[in-house]
Design an enzyme around this catalytic site. Structure first.
Site, PDB file in Angstrom:
ATOM      1  CE  LYS A 152      -1.949   2.837   2.748  1.00  0.00           C
ATOM      2  NZ  LYS A 152      -1.747   4.108   1.587  1.00  0.00           N
ATOM      3  CD  GLU A 227      12.452  -0.009   9.922  1.00  0.00           C
ATOM      4  OE1 GLU A 227      13.343   1.101   9.985  1.00  0.00           O
ATOM      5  OE2 GLU A 227      13.163  -0.363   9.372  1.00  0.00           O
ATOM      6  CB  CYS A 261      12.959   8.601   8.382  1.00  0.00           C
ATOM      7  SG  CYS A 261      13.740   7.190   8.336  1.00  0.00           S
ATOM      8  CD  GLU A 354       9.757  12.282  12.142  1.00  0.00           C
ATOM      9  OE1 GLU A 354       9.125  11.421  12.488  1.00  0.00           O
ATOM     10  OE2 GLU A 354      10.606  11.454  11.686  1.00  0.00           O
TER      11      GLU A 354
HETATM   12  P1  NAD Z   1       1.715   7.939   8.195  1.00  0.00           P
HETATM   13  O1  NAD Z   1       2.751   7.343   9.648  1.00  0.00           O
HETATM   14  O2  NAD Z   1       0.819   9.266   7.859  1.00  0.00           O
HETATM   15  O3  NAD Z   1       1.574   7.101   7.035  1.00  0.00           O
HETATM   16  C1  NAD Z   1       2.671   6.125   6.633  1.00  0.00           C
HETATM   17  C2  NAD Z   1       2.071   5.247   5.827  1.00  0.00           C
HETATM   18  O4  NAD Z   1       0.641   4.066   6.798  1.00  0.00           O
HETATM   19  C3  NAD Z   1       0.972   5.620   4.581  1.00  0.00           C
HETATM   20  O5  NAD Z   1       1.084   4.763   3.348  1.00  0.00           O
HETATM   21  C4  NAD Z   1      -0.347   5.911   5.133  1.00  0.00           C
HETATM   22  O6  NAD Z   1      -1.753   5.549   4.444  1.00  0.00           O
HETATM   23  C5  NAD Z   1      -0.892   4.468   5.836  1.00  0.00           C
HETATM   24  N1  NAD Z   1      -1.359   4.719   7.041  1.00  0.00           N
HETATM   25  C6  NAD Z   1      -2.088   5.551   7.959  1.00  0.00           C
HETATM   26  N2  NAD Z   1      -2.770   5.186   8.360  1.00  0.00           N
HETATM   27  C7  NAD Z   1      -3.224   3.994   8.839  1.00  0.00           C
HETATM   28  C8  NAD Z   1      -3.990   2.462   9.350  1.00  0.00           C
HETATM   29  N3  NAD Z   1      -4.342   3.365  10.609  1.00  0.00           N
HETATM   30  N4  NAD Z   1      -3.689   1.512   9.465  1.00  0.00           N
HETATM   31  C9  NAD Z   1      -2.195   1.376   8.578  1.00  0.00           C
HETATM   32  N5  NAD Z   1      -1.891   2.375   8.008  1.00  0.00           N
HETATM   33  C10 NAD Z   1      -1.992   3.538   7.816  1.00  0.00           C
HETATM   34  O7  NAD Z   1       3.474   8.409   7.853  1.00  0.00           O
HETATM   35  P2  NAD Z   1       3.879   9.237   7.031  1.00  0.00           P
HETATM   36  O8  NAD Z   1       3.296  11.075   7.280  1.00  0.00           O
HETATM   37  O9  NAD Z   1       3.130   8.419   5.703  1.00  0.00           O
HETATM   38  O10 NAD Z   1       5.130   9.312   6.971  1.00  0.00           O
HETATM   39  C11 NAD Z   1       6.459  10.589   7.204  1.00  0.00           C
HETATM   40  C12 NAD Z   1       7.017   9.370   8.841  1.00  0.00           C
HETATM   41  O11 NAD Z   1       7.480   8.366   8.475  1.00  0.00           O
HETATM   42  C13 NAD Z   1       7.489   9.913   9.516  1.00  0.00           C
HETATM   43  O12 NAD Z   1       7.232  10.015  11.225  1.00  0.00           O
HETATM   44  C14 NAD Z   1       9.137   9.562   8.679  1.00  0.00           C
HETATM   45  O13 NAD Z   1      10.025   9.636  10.099  1.00  0.00           O
HETATM   46  C15 NAD Z   1       8.527   7.942   8.689  1.00  0.00           C
HETATM   47  N6  NAD Z   1       9.941   7.280   8.330  1.00  0.00           N
HETATM   48  C16 NAD Z   1      10.551   6.732   9.001  1.00  0.00           C
HETATM   49  C17 NAD Z   1      11.157   5.803   7.582  1.00  0.00           C
HETATM   50  C18 NAD Z   1      12.193   4.694   8.702  1.00  0.00           C
HETATM   51  O14 NAD Z   1      12.698   4.110   8.149  1.00  0.00           O
HETATM   52  N7  NAD Z   1      12.277   4.814   9.636  1.00  0.00           N
HETATM   53  C19 NAD Z   1      11.382   5.899   6.768  1.00  0.00           C
HETATM   54  C20 NAD Z   1      10.642   7.279   6.277  1.00  0.00           C
HETATM   55  C21 NAD Z   1       9.695   8.000   6.879  1.00  0.00           C
END
Ligand code: NAD
Length: 453
Positions: A152, A227, A261, A354
């Protein structure tokens, strides 16, 4: 339908149909059917298919990069690297099927052997900041270990994932082995968590949603790898090459407009070098080329992904002491210039949370112990850098910082040969590196009696 917006121009560049629960269920069941056949594909043949997939990606690097430049505002150099990373990670894990070894363990009365069995359908949930690499890190080891995968992508950035899904079929991956399902997180992502045929969720995204995913997976004791967010420290000692430290620091935090991240968004500088560092750093920040990546192929930083993200980032700047900024285009697009702030203390919100934008905080420290304590005064623990000329200190500090990925005199962060993941609220489990396939298998133990009746 969901509009994909070019964040540098605010123009719509595509419409994507979002799947609902019914479509997700159909795709998951197809992936489950395909699993029965995929796990039986001979190791060498599975390896060949993955290498073929990598090769097809290689033939489409520019096309994929362009989708990310226009659909996510990534710079050309980043977007090409990101598409190339999908190819490289597929190639790396194409060695897995022929090396997925079990063990033979000495026991009395017979022989004991272990097998690495695939889990079944693996659900990969991808955020919007690095749509291609994070797709590859989840998908490649899972397929290599014999699982089928449903992905997804984030609502804001589905285009490259959808194209890579088509390229997988072009490369000859059997139907149902890799399926991309664009949809809302709380609908399709959540279905990965609740559907009993999805045996593992590899989630990358915010710590807030990651906790919900983990809680949801607990109901079925479903495996999950998380992650999550970061607030990484860039620790600069006075004995470091200050010119190198200052010249590289902007790119360690402003790359991808800070939506990384691993962004080194807290800079800690030893007191005696603080003023000199800030002078050099100001010059380096002024040199960062911020421009629409689609029209300027040398752009080093693009816009933020959305108006929501821009407003969120700007919210962190209310009432804080901005030391200096770089430049940013005026007019359309979700722009925030590279911004350097000087917090009052480590308790400040901008130092602790963050920001996920081009904002970096700088504070001085007195000695090594204080530097480590300040770095560890965070809910997160993903990455970090240490600049020093003293190798002993470099190792002491690297061992002392509670973080999964550290670099010395460098900002090298995620490299597919090595494990990647976070301490504390930055995540659970590791991706990449030689052991990633282990986390996508169950270890089965079989004892065979050899004693005479
Ligand atoms: P997010 O948590 O809002 O969304 C991430 C993904 O999860 C999206 O595809 C979203 O549609 C999905 N999602 C949202 N709600 C959900 C639910 N209830 N159940 C299942 N899936 C759901 O994050 P974002 O804003 O897209 O990304 C930014 C964040 O990601 C930042 O906090 C960043 O640090 C983190 N990040 C971490 C890494 C790592 O490897 N540690 C890498 C990249 C980004």
């Amino acid at each position: 339908m969901y509009p994909v917006i070019n964040p540098a121009t605010e123009q719509e560049c595509a419409q994507v149909t979002l799947a609902g629960v019914t479509e997700a269920d159909v795709a998951i069941e197809r992936a489950h059917d395909a699993f029965a056949r995929w796990r039986e594909v001979a190791p060498g043949e599975r390896a060949t298919l993955l290498r073929g997939f990598a090769s097809v990606i290689d033939g489409h690097i520019d096309e994929l990069a362009e989708l990310e430049v226009r659909g996510a505002g990534h710079t050309w150099s980043n977007a090409r690297w990101e598409a190339g990373n999908v190819r490289d990670v597929l190639n790396y894990y194409s060695a897995t099927p022929e090396r997925l070894f079990g063990r033979q363990i000495p026991v009395p009365g017979g022989i004991d052997i272990t097998f690495r069995e695939p889990l079944g359908v693996v659900g990969v949930i991808v955020p919007w900041n690095f749509p291609m690499p994070i797709f590859g890190w989840g998908v490649a080891p899972a397929l290599a270990a014999g699982n089928t995968v449903v992905v997804k992508p984030a609502e804001l950035t589905p285009l490259t994932a959808l194209r890579i899904g088509e390229l997988a079929l072009e490369a000859g991956l059997p139907d149902g082995v890799l399926t991309v399902i664009p949809g809302r997180g709380d609908v399709v992502g959540q279905r990965f968590v609740t559907h009993p045929l999805v045996r593992k969720v590899s989630f990358t995204g915010s710590t807030r949603v990651g906790k919900q995913v983990m809680a949801g997976c607990a109901h079925q004791l479903k495996r999950c790898t998380l992650e999550l967010g970061g607030k990484s420290a860039n620790i600069i000692f006075a004995d470091a090459d200050l010119h190198k430290a200052a010249a590289t620091a902007p790119y360690a935090v402003f790359d991808n407009a800070g939506q990384d991240c691993c962004a080194r968004s807290r800079i800690l500088v030893e007191h005696s070098a603080y003023d000199e560092f800030l002078t050099l750093f100001e010059r380096a920040v002024a040199g960062v080329r911020v421009a629409d990546p689609a029209s300027d192929t040398d752009s080093e930083m693009g816009p933020l992904i959305s108006a929501v993200q821009r407003d969120r980032v700007q919210g962190y700047l209310d009432g804080v002491d901005v030391a200096f900024t770089g430049s940013a285009p005026q007019g359309d697009g979700f722009w925030v210039p590279p911004t350097v702030v000087l917090p009052v203390s480590t308790a400040d919100r901008v130092w602790q949370e963050e920001v996920f934008g081009p904002v970096v905080s700088v504070l001085p420290f007195d000695d090594e112990d204080e530097a480590v304590a300040m770095a560890n005064d965070s809910a997160y623990g993903l990455s970090g850098s240490i600049f020093t000329g003293d190798v002993g200190r470099a190792l002491r500090v690297a061992r002392g910082v509670e973080s999964g990925n550290l670099s010395v005199n460098s900002h090298a962060a995620v490299r597919y040969w090595t494990p990647f993941g976070g301490y504390k609220q930055s995540g659970l489990g590791r991706e990449l590196g030689p052991d990633a396939p282990d986390a996508l298998t169950e270890e089965k133990n079989v004892f065979i009696a050899t004693t005479k009746e």
